[in-house]
Design a protein around this motif. Structure first.
Motif, short mmCIF file in Angstrom:
data_model
loop_
_atom_site.label_atom_id
_atom_site.label_comp_id
_atom_site.label_asym_id
_atom_site.label_seq_id
_atom_site.Cartn_x
_atom_site.Cartn_y
_atom_site.Cartn_z
N LYS B 55 -29.01 5.25 -26.86
CA LYS B 55 -30.19 4.57 -26.28
C LYS B 55 -30.02 3.05 -26.38
O LYS B 55 -30.24 2.32 -25.42
N ASN B 56 -29.58 2.58 -27.55
CA ASN B 56 -29.40 1.14 -27.71
C ASN B 56 -28.23 0.60 -26.91
O ASN B 56 -28.16 -0.58 -26.60
N LEU B 57 -27.31 1.49 -26.60
CA LEU B 57 -26.17 1.10 -25.74
C LEU B 57 -26.59 1.10 -24.28
O LEU B 57 -25.89 0.59 -23.41
N ASN B 58 -27.72 1.75 -24.02
CA ASN B 58 -28.23 1.90 -22.65
C ASN B 58 -27.30 2.79 -21.82
O ASN B 58 -27.14 2.58 -20.62
N MET B 59 -26.65 3.74 -22.48
CA MET B 59 -25.65 4.54 -21.77
C MET B 59 -25.99 6.01 -21.85
O MET B 59 -26.62 6.47 -22.80
N PHE B 181 -22.28 -5.34 -29.30
CA PHE B 181 -23.36 -4.37 -29.48
C PHE B 181 -24.54 -5.01 -30.21
O PHE B 181 -24.39 -5.55 -31.30
N MET B 182 -25.69 -4.95 -29.59
CA MET B 182 -26.97 -5.48 -30.11
C MET B 182 -27.01 -7.02 -30.09
O MET B 182 -27.94 -7.60 -30.61
N LYS B 183 -26.00 -7.64 -29.50
CA LYS B 183 -25.98 -9.11 -29.50
C LYS B 183 -26.10 -9.67 -28.08
O LYS B 183 -26.65 -10.73 -27.89
N LEU B 187 -24.49 -2.72 -21.34
CA LEU B 187 -23.88 -2.39 -20.04
C LEU B 187 -24.93 -1.73 -19.14
O LEU B 187 -25.94 -1.20 -19.62
N ASN B 188 -24.65 -1.75 -17.83
CA ASN B 188 -25.55 -1.07 -16.89
C ASN B 188 -25.43 0.43 -17.05
O ASN B 188 -24.37 0.94 -17.40
N LYS B 189 -26.52 1.11 -16.68
CA LYS B 189 -26.50 2.59 -16.80
C LYS B 189 -25.39 3.19 -15.95
O LYS B 189 -24.78 4.18 -16.32
N ASN B 190 -25.14 2.58 -14.78
CA ASN B 190 -24.09 3.12 -13.91
C ASN B 190 -22.78 2.33 -14.02
O ASN B 190 -22.03 2.19 -13.07
N SER B 191 -22.56 1.81 -15.24
CA SER B 191 -21.36 1.01 -15.48
C SER B 191 -20.09 1.82 -15.25
O SER B 191 -20.07 3.04 -15.42
#
Lengths: 392, 384
Positions: B55-59, B181-183, B187-191
């Motif tokens: 979730k935090n990676l947005n992936m 990461f966290m900084k 990345l985009n969801k559709n990366s």
């Protein structure tokens, strides 16, 4: 029949009336080496040291430690027995049992310290050879090139039988030749110098010049680590750490830059001489090797030497770098020495150092400095660390 | 108390993270792969941790837990290349040693061609050379770091992945996201990124734990065999204290993310403002302070030895670094700064300051003064 570690000494044997002085020193060191076993006893009699009453599991540790005691020529794990021939025969069979399993030829080598013994050495050897041939029928005698030798020493009190001689480091017992103050850097050479000086019986104290922030805590720790390794041979080393930053900065700001290293070395010698005198050392010592770098040419050595009155010993002066490295590897300081924490910052290393410094030129430059004041304040800030071998 | 500005090397764990780790060690210590009911609860918590990180990676996709960034990078490189029989390797000049050395090793061990792309003065990959390398390859494993650990330069990973996918017929794109990461923006969801490496101790989590994001499990061959954990790609009993600690750290940062980033950016600005007002000769290595990652500031001072400055600052109560801690025992000019072609008069005088959740603006002012004073003092002494 007891198992003992029989230790012979080398050069001390040649000493005359003062032999007891050297033997007393050596005994003290062997006692320290054997102290890793709680019950081990060290005795000196009849020109041999004997370590007895140790527990079998500590034997190899004791041997490893005795191998680092200067003054020891060789040692053997021997069977101690009474001097009657029957007992010697039993001990010989016991000693030969293991090597006879996989080695085809042998000889018996007998020495008599007791010249009144009923048989001559050759006769004893011949007799015992016969006994062993009877017992181990696959064995053959080869006087010239035996696979193993059964050594028999008939001494005043007892006889000693063994098959292996382990060589010691030779030299003289540490402390028997006096005390020297060694300039210890974090490099390859000076720890080797410590080893060589100790080999000739010198007790070592060391001085290290520390220049924070130009040299790091890690560089200082490296020197402490090196002193600890060297202390396995040299005994405990008092390491005097001299804060040297102010001296280096003053030299940098007031003297010709090509002379930086030589003037710095002269200060180091002067400060070391003071610390040596305070600690009752009779000589200074360095790891310098002739021509290795600009500050080690004959002229540079003269320039640093002439700045002090004390005798300066340079045990590596005629050794090649590769020879020094091979000793450093042997005494286990090399890996620590090559860690990349330098003992002198390149800021204070001139790109073009003078190789043939002239004394009058050095003195002219030094006249711009408060030499006495700088030396005094460096001495006031000096502190001492006792370096002992890491327990293994 | 010393000012700790070496958070890119490692961070202090937060009290919440310590509590989470401790709870697992003494209470939830069961092996999540076991079949009893207590273990099942632990397994659920493990999966929840995985979800938290994703979730935090947005992936969306899969995530395997590892022992840290270095292992994640190694698994990504060797794991993918073993499945791509004839692929070449494309990477950049300024990668962390755990990528660069691993790529060199993989190229030699597996007999693959290796193309190392140079960077510009700010540390951005040279796009022309990158495109040309991509165009020449039919099959390639590409590894480009998201945020540089020495300079904080942020690569446009989405764009670089897009270029690779467009030009290379068969391509796996990996990015070392340990410092990102966290900084920086996730990345985009559709990366187009296939693999992304993470580490916990850079975000106030515990040491010895990290993760590797995988778009698709079939990209990798197994890194280790045994009990079949982590989809069979990395066997071994789960490091549950580490994993929960990592998830907790990510959650905590996420809850205060905007403040955290704003404070770090402000710290950078304060330091630079202090430098500007002090008349010391410095340059920023990497991108501008607005564009680079918020937690890293690499400044280099003319005619100063970085190590000496570091050691002087250390005595004055400021802990910082010259480059990456993994290689700072080796005395040499930073290969990253060298690759960026930083002015030789400055390159030896580089200092990396890196910030974290515990860093304050007051510390920034004090640190700047310590540095300024030491630079002024040390500048009197340059190599004769």
């Amino acid at each position: 029949m007891n198992k003992v570690l029989l230790i012979s000494f080398g050069e001390i044997f040649l000493k005359g009336k003062n032999r007891p002085f050297f033997l007393k020193k050596l005994k003290k060191l062997i006692v320290i080496a054997a102290s890793c076993d709680e019950t081990a006893l060290v005795e000196l009699s009849d020109n041999r040291f004997y370590i007895r009453d140790f527990s079998e599991q500590n034997l190899s540790k004791i041997i490893e430690r005795v191998k680092k005691v200067f003054g020891v020529h060789s040692m053997s794990v021997a069977l101690e027995t009474s001097k009657d021939l029957a007992s010697i025969e039993i001990a010989c069979i016991e000693a030969a049992k293991e090597p006879a399993k996989n080695m085809p030829t042998f000889k018996v080598d007998t020495k008599r310290a007791d010249k009144n013994y009923s048989m001559k050495s050759m006769e004893i050897s011949a007799h015992l050879g016969g006994v062993l041939l009877d017992k181990f029928q696959q064995l053959k005698v080869d006087i010239h090139n035996p696979s193993f030798t059964v050594y028999v020493e008939v001494r005043q009190e007892n006889a000693y039988i063994y098959c292996e001689r382990i060589m010691g480091p030779g030299g003289m017992p540490v402390g028997s030749s006096g005390r020297a103050m060694l300039l210890l850097s974090g490099g390859i050479d000076s720890p080797v110098a410590a080893y060589m000086l100790a080999k000739r019986g010198l007790e070592i104290e060391a001085v290290h010049f520390f220049s924070p922030p130009y040299t790091s805590e890690r560089a200082k720790q490296k020197v402490i680590d090196l002193a600890k390794i060297a202390s396995e041979y040299c005994g405990p080393i008092k390491l005097h750490i001299v804060p040297f930053t102010k001296v280096q900065e003053e030299i940098y700001e007031k003297c010709h830059h090509e002379l930086l290293t030589v003037i710095m070395r002269r200060f180091m010698m002067k400060i070391a001489e003071n610390i040596a005198q305070m600690n009752k050392c009779s000589a200074l010592a360095t790891g310098e090797s002739l021509g290795q770098v600009a500050s080690q040419t004959l002229e540079s050595l003269y320039a640093t030497n002439s700045y002090v009155d004390m005798l300066v010993l340079r045990p590596l002066v005629c050794l090649d770098k590769l020879e020094i490295i091979s000793i450093a590897e042997k005494i286990n300081t090399y890996e620590t020495s090559i860690q990349p924490f330098e003992d002198c910052c390149t800021v204070f290393t001139p790109r073009h150092p003078v190789t043939k410094p002239k004394i009058e030129n050095l003195e002219k430059n030094e006249a711009k400095l408060d030499v006495e004041g700088l030396v005094k304040s460096a001495l006031e800030e000096t502190y001492t660390i006792e370096c002992l071998p890491e327990s293994k | 108390m010393a000012i700790y500005f070496d958070n890119a090397a490692t961070t202090k764990a937060s009290p919440g993270v310590c509590e989470a780790v401790n709870e697992v060690l003494v209470k939830d210590y069961y092996n999540p792969s076991s079949s009893y009911s207590a273990a099942l609860d632990i397994d659920k918590k493990l999966e929840a941790s995985r979800e938290t990180i994703l979730k935090n990676l947005n992936m969306q996709g899969n995530l395997i837990f590892t022992s840290g960034g270095t292992e994640s990078n190694n698994i990504a490189i060797f794991g993918a290349l073993k499945k791509m029989k004839s692929a070449c390797i494309i990477t950049s000049e300024t990668e962390h040693p755990s990528v660069k050395k691993t790529c060199i090793e993989a190229a030699s061990e597996l007999g693959r061609e290796l193309k190392i792309i140079p960077v510009d003065i700010k540390g951005h990959i040279k796009t022309d050379e990158y495109i040309s390398a991509c165009k020449k390859a039919d099959s390639a494993f590409v590894s480009i770091m998201h945020v540089n650990n020495e300079t904080g330069t942020v690569q446009d990973i989405e764009c670089l992945a897009e270029i690779a996918k467009q030009n290379i017929q068969k391509c796996v794109f990996h990015s070392d996201g340990v410092q990102a990461f966290m900084k920086v923006d996730p990345l985009n969801k559709n990366s187009k990124v296939d693999l992304y490496s993470l580490s916990a101790h850079k975000i106030h989590g515990p040491k010895g734990v990290g993760a590797l994001y995988l778009k698709d499990k079939s990209i990798l061959s197994a890194a280790s065999y045994g009990g079949g954990q982590e989809y069979g790609l990395r066997s071994g009993t789960h490091n549950t204290p580490g994993i929960y600690g990592m998830a907790k750290a990510a959650d905590e940062l996420s809850s205060r993310h905007d403040d955290y980033i704003a404070t770090m950016r402000n710290i950078k600005k304060i330091i630079i403002d202090e430098f500007k007002g002090s008349n010391i000769d410095y340059i920023i290595c990497g991108d501008s302070i607005e564009k680079s990652a918020p937690h890293i500031l690499n400044v280099a001072f003319r005619d100063i030895m970085g190590e000496v400055l570091l050691s002087a600052s250390d005595s004055d109560g400021l802990i910082a670094n010259t480059g990456s801690a993994c290689s700072s025992k080796k005395r040499s000019v930073s290969p990253v700064l060298k690759a960026m072609n930083i002015d030789p008069n400055y390159i030896q005088g580089a200092m990396r300051l890196s910030f974290g959740v515990f860093s304050t603006e007051d510390e920034a002012r004090q640190a700047a003064q310590i540095i300024i004073n030491n630079v002024k003092r040390l500048r009197r002494f340059k190599r004769a």
